[in-house]
Motif scaffolding. Sequence first.
Motif, PDB file in Angstrom:
ATOM      1  N   ALA A  26       0.681  -1.433  -0.355  1.00  0.00           N
ATOM      2  CA  ALA A  26       0.041  -0.072  -0.139  1.00  0.00           C
ATOM      3  C   ALA A  26       1.046   1.476   0.459  1.00  0.00           C
ATOM      4  O   ALA A  26       0.586   2.001  -1.017  1.00  0.00           O
ATOM      5  N   LYS A  27       1.806   1.532   0.953  1.00  0.00           N
ATOM      6  CA  LYS A  27       2.799   2.110   0.869  1.00  0.00           C
ATOM      7  C   LYS A  27       3.732   2.542  -0.098  1.00  0.00           C
ATOM      8  O   LYS A  27       3.490   3.818  -1.265  1.00  0.00           O
ATOM      9  N   ALA A  28       4.249   2.045  -1.315  1.00  0.00           N
ATOM     10  CA  ALA A  28       4.440   1.812  -2.440  1.00  0.00           C
ATOM     11  C   ALA A  28       3.567   2.029  -3.821  1.00  0.00           C
ATOM     12  O   ALA A  28       3.623   2.922  -4.798  1.00  0.00           O
ATOM     13  N   GLN A  29       2.077   1.684  -3.498  1.00  0.00           N
ATOM     14  CA  GLN A  29       0.668   2.158  -3.824  1.00  0.00           C
ATOM     15  C   GLN A  29       0.618   3.859  -4.298  1.00  0.00           C
ATOM     16  O   GLN A  29       0.121   4.517  -4.938  1.00  0.00           O
ATOM     17  N   SER A  30       1.068   4.616  -2.694  1.00  0.00           N
ATOM     18  CA  SER A  30       0.923   5.542  -2.532  1.00  0.00           C
ATOM     19  C   SER A  30       1.482   7.084  -2.919  1.00  0.00           C
ATOM     20  O   SER A  30       1.674   7.965  -2.872  1.00  0.00           O
ATOM     21  N   ILE A  31       2.931   6.356  -3.259  1.00  0.00           N
ATOM     22  CA  ILE A  31       3.619   6.863  -3.759  1.00  0.00           C
ATOM     23  C   ILE A  31       3.762   7.097  -4.700  1.00  0.00           C
ATOM     24  O   ILE A  31       3.515   6.170  -6.462  1.00  0.00           O
ATOM     25  N   LYS A  32       3.851   8.577  -5.749  1.00  0.00           N
ATOM     26  CA  LYS A  32       3.392   9.333  -7.001  1.00  0.00           C
ATOM     27  C   LYS A  32       4.155   9.743  -7.493  1.00  0.00           C
ATOM     28  O   LYS A  32       5.549  10.355  -6.590  1.00  0.00           O
ATOM     29  N   THR A  33       4.348   9.341  -8.527  1.00  0.00           N
ATOM     30  CA  THR A  33       5.952   9.589  -9.518  1.00  0.00           C
ATOM     31  C   THR A  33       4.600  11.082 -10.392  1.00  0.00           C
ATOM     32  O   THR A  33       4.177  11.304 -10.698  1.00  0.00           O
ATOM     33  N   ARG A  93      12.226  24.284 -10.680  1.00  0.00           N
ATOM     34  CA  ARG A  93      13.033  24.240 -10.046  1.00  0.00           C
ATOM     35  C   ARG A  93      12.708  23.740  -8.165  1.00  0.00           C
ATOM     36  O   ARG A  93      12.581  22.640  -8.124  1.00  0.00           O
ATOM     37  N   ALA A  94      11.516  24.936  -8.386  1.00  0.00           N
ATOM     38  CA  ALA A  94      11.145  24.698  -6.931  1.00  0.00           C
ATOM     39  C   ALA A  94      10.266  23.809  -6.717  1.00  0.00           C
ATOM     40  O   ALA A  94      10.259  22.845  -5.899  1.00  0.00           O
ATOM     41  N   ILE A  95       9.263  23.234  -7.805  1.00  0.00           N
ATOM     42  CA  ILE A  95       8.208  22.560  -7.299  1.00  0.00           C
ATOM     43  C   ILE A  95       8.974  21.080  -7.536  1.00  0.00           C
ATOM     44  O   ILE A  95       8.414  20.532  -6.899  1.00  0.00           O
ATOM     45  N   CYS A  96       9.612  21.163  -8.306  1.00  0.00           N
ATOM     46  CA  CYS A  96      10.642  19.901  -8.831  1.00  0.00           C
ATOM     47  C   CYS A  96      10.780  19.192  -6.447  1.00  0.00           C
ATOM     48  O   CYS A  96      10.952  18.169  -6.309  1.00  0.00           O
ATOM     49  N   LEU A  97      11.302  20.482  -5.983  1.00  0.00           N
ATOM     50  CA  LEU A  97      12.623  19.937  -4.753  1.00  0.00           C
ATOM     51  C   LEU A  97      10.837  19.684  -3.924  1.00  0.00           C
ATOM     52  O   LEU A  97      11.531  19.098  -2.981  1.00  0.00           O
ATOM     53  N   ARG A  98      10.649  20.734  -3.859  1.00  0.00           N
ATOM     54  CA  ARG A  98       8.905  20.797  -3.024  1.00  0.00           C
ATOM     55  C   ARG A  98       8.586  19.215  -3.678  1.00  0.00           C
ATOM     56  O   ARG A  98       7.996  18.567  -1.854  1.00  0.00           O
ATOM     57  N   LEU A  99       7.374  18.793  -4.722  1.00  0.00           N
ATOM     58  CA  LEU A  99       7.634  18.017  -4.560  1.00  0.00           C
ATOM     59  C   LEU A  99       7.509  16.675  -4.354  1.00  0.00           C
ATOM     60  O   LEU A  99       7.101  15.938  -3.818  1.00  0.00           O
ATOM     61  N   ALA A 100       9.512  16.774  -4.559  1.00  0.00           N
ATOM     62  CA  ALA A 100      10.415  15.120  -3.684  1.00  0.00           C
ATOM     63  C   ALA A 100      10.279  15.591  -2.321  1.00  0.00           C
ATOM     64  O   ALA A 100      10.127  14.393  -1.706  1.00  0.00           O
ATOM     65  N   ARG A 101      10.491  16.697  -1.819  1.00  0.00           N
ATOM     66  CA  ARG A 101      10.833  16.522  -0.038  1.00  0.00           C
ATOM     67  C   ARG A 101       8.836  15.889   0.587  1.00  0.00           C
ATOM     68  O   ARG A 101       9.409  15.451   1.461  1.00  0.00           O
ATOM     69  N   GLU A 102       8.074  16.057   0.046  1.00  0.00           N
ATOM     70  CA  GLU A 102       6.370  15.631   0.171  1.00  0.00           C
ATOM     71  C   GLU A 102       6.375  14.133  -0.233  1.00  0.00           C
ATOM     72  O   GLU A 102       5.643  13.382  -0.476  1.00  0.00           O
ATOM     73  N   GLY A 103       8.110  13.487  -0.720  1.00  0.00           N
ATOM     74  CA  GLY A 103       7.455  11.974  -0.675  1.00  0.00           C
ATOM     75  C   GLY A 103       7.297  11.132  -2.211  1.00  0.00           C
ATOM     76  O   GLY A 103       6.746  10.331  -2.537  1.00  0.00           O
ATOM     77  N   ARG A 104       7.302  12.629  -3.477  1.00  0.00           N
ATOM     78  CA  ARG A 104       7.030  12.270  -4.946  1.00  0.00           C
ATOM     79  C   ARG A 104       8.112  12.067  -5.524  1.00  0.00           C
ATOM     80  O   ARG A 104       9.302  12.146  -5.334  1.00  0.00           O
ATOM     81  N   GLN A 105       8.316  10.532  -6.681  1.00  0.00           N
ATOM     82  CA  GLN A 105       9.166  10.879  -7.581  1.00  0.00           C
ATOM     83  C   GLN A 105       9.535  11.276  -8.360  1.00  0.00           C
ATOM     84  O   GLN A 105       8.415  12.024  -9.073  1.00  0.00           O
TER      85      GLN A 105
END
Length: 256
Positions: A5-12, A24-36
Amino acid sequence: MTEAAKAQSIKTALVTGGGSGMGRAICLRLAREGRQVGVLGDNPDNIAEVAQLIIEGGGKAIAVRADVADRAQVDAAVLATRAALGPITILVNNAAVENFCPFPEITEENWDNVLRVNLKGMYNTTQSVLPDMLAASWGRIVTLSALGAQIGAPNMVHYTASKGAVIAMTRSLAVELGPRGITVNSISPGFIDTPMSRRAIDSNLFPVPYEQIIASYPIPRLGEPEEIAFACSFFVSEEAGYITAQLLGVNGGCAP
């Protein structure tokens, strides 16, 4: 939460124009929040740096080089991102070019270049990524429009026309894709402190000093790329699932 379930919840997420400024700011923000994050752009050094920052911070990312106006390059970048990070269910259409020119002097070449990147690029990336969202019955698409598309801007008719079309396309996509679990929203930035804006400031391309422009805003300062990234983070969240076809102005209160 189980590992499955954890793997499924990780969004790319795929972010176009991800190598500098708001992207750039969007990429870094989304990554900090757990997105690939697939960091897509046409400057290999910039996108590699952003992807490396994400990886060094413990996240997952890939730098993918493409001209968003070239469908073959976009499709290849999407395939590479999917192969490295899995299905793409978040798309941020941020890539854009600007050109300052009085309307009578806009050449057909300038007109076509602005429209091919700012509008055709959005068509290419959205259509290429969409099958993953349809398969998941879940998706988030965020577009970057512009305050100038709402209030007009001198010497930027081709740019504002392209961004006005982005707003229209956003709303039509939202209507068409909403029943499939996909939301589509747009952020309309005001005067944001990006390399693109700084080039215009340094070259004195505005009809009046930029300080005079921002002095007229209720919040009289340049916006920060991170403030756009926060708005994007909200739109792609699970909690924003009942919000679509919206245009959010992040512009210091400059009313359209």
